[in-house]
Scaffold this active site. Structure first.
Site: not given
Ligand SMILES: [Zn+2]
Length: 224
Positions: A28-29, A44-45, A74-75, A94, A96
């Site tokens: 997610g981001n 990220t990460g 990364s998104e 974003h 899931h």
């Protein structure tokens, strides 16, 4: 809201996403638009449940780092594509979330008008064709849907929601997931009743009147 407050809010929303099970591990981001050339992004990460304000990175409209020690999500290119196409967008989330992602894997849009809150705040949610995560292709795949929707399920992947601010963008993820959960459960029961057409119409008129801004597929027939 100043940048310090925005970074704290991003951490708070990240914790809510993680606690609600909308993201696993480092998934997610979140991004927030500061102005036309500055955007705050989660790194990220790093798990969204363990964000600290100093981990939030600032990038420009090309995704180049302006401030921050941590590598941006990364998104971020998907988010930046949204901002480029939608000047009203102030934040993008974003995630899931499991029920909405179930529909994403089944390639099924959430287009049953069954709950007043979902009709009012979200409308139908389209399925965006699969593209590998973190690619320009995923960002480009959103384009055909961006002008009519604020919420999307990405095939075999997850969800994207857009808002004028971060709270609005995040609440759309919550509403989307709740609607997906109820839609899933009524499929198990095998019986369902959509809202009557005239009730849907009343909700759309009320939504358009009280909640201007953002996009909603039900508004297509009214003036934007
Ligand atoms: Zn993802």
């Amino acid at each position: 809201m100043n940048e310090k407050e925005l970074k704290e809010l991003i951490c708070d929303i990240g914790r809510r996403m993680y606690t609600n099970g909308f993201v696993a591990a480092n998934d997610g981001n979140i991004t927030v638009k500061v102005n036309e050339s500055e955007y705050l992004t989660t790194p990220t990460g790093i798990s969204k449940g363990y964000l600290r304000p100093e981990m939030i990175t600032k990038v420009n409209e090309k995704g180049e780092v302006l401030e921050g020690e941590y590598k941006p999500s990364s998104e971020v290119k998907v988010h930046l594509r949204v901002y480029a196409e939608r000047e009203d967008a102030g934040a993008v989330v974003h995630a899931h979330p499991p029920y909405a992602t179930t529909f994403a894997v089944a390639h099924m849009p959430l287009d049953s008008y069954i709950l007043p809150e979902a009709v009012y705040g979200l409308g139908a949610v389209p399925v965006v064709p699969y593209a590998q995560p973190s690619t320009q292709a995923l960002a480009d795949g959103l384009i055909p849907y961006l002008q009519d929707y604020d919420a999307f399920v990405l095939e075999n992947h997850g969800t994207v929601t857009i808002g004028q601010d971060l709270i609005k963008a995040y609440y759309k993820t919550e509403t989307l997931e709740y609607n997906a959960k109820i839609t899933y459960m009524i499929k198990l029961l095998g019986v369902s009743h959509e809202l009557p057409r005239e009730e849907i119409e009343k909700l759309l008129i009320s939504s358009k009147k009280n909640n201007p801004g953002g996009r909603h597929p039900g508004y297509v027939k009214y003036d934007r």
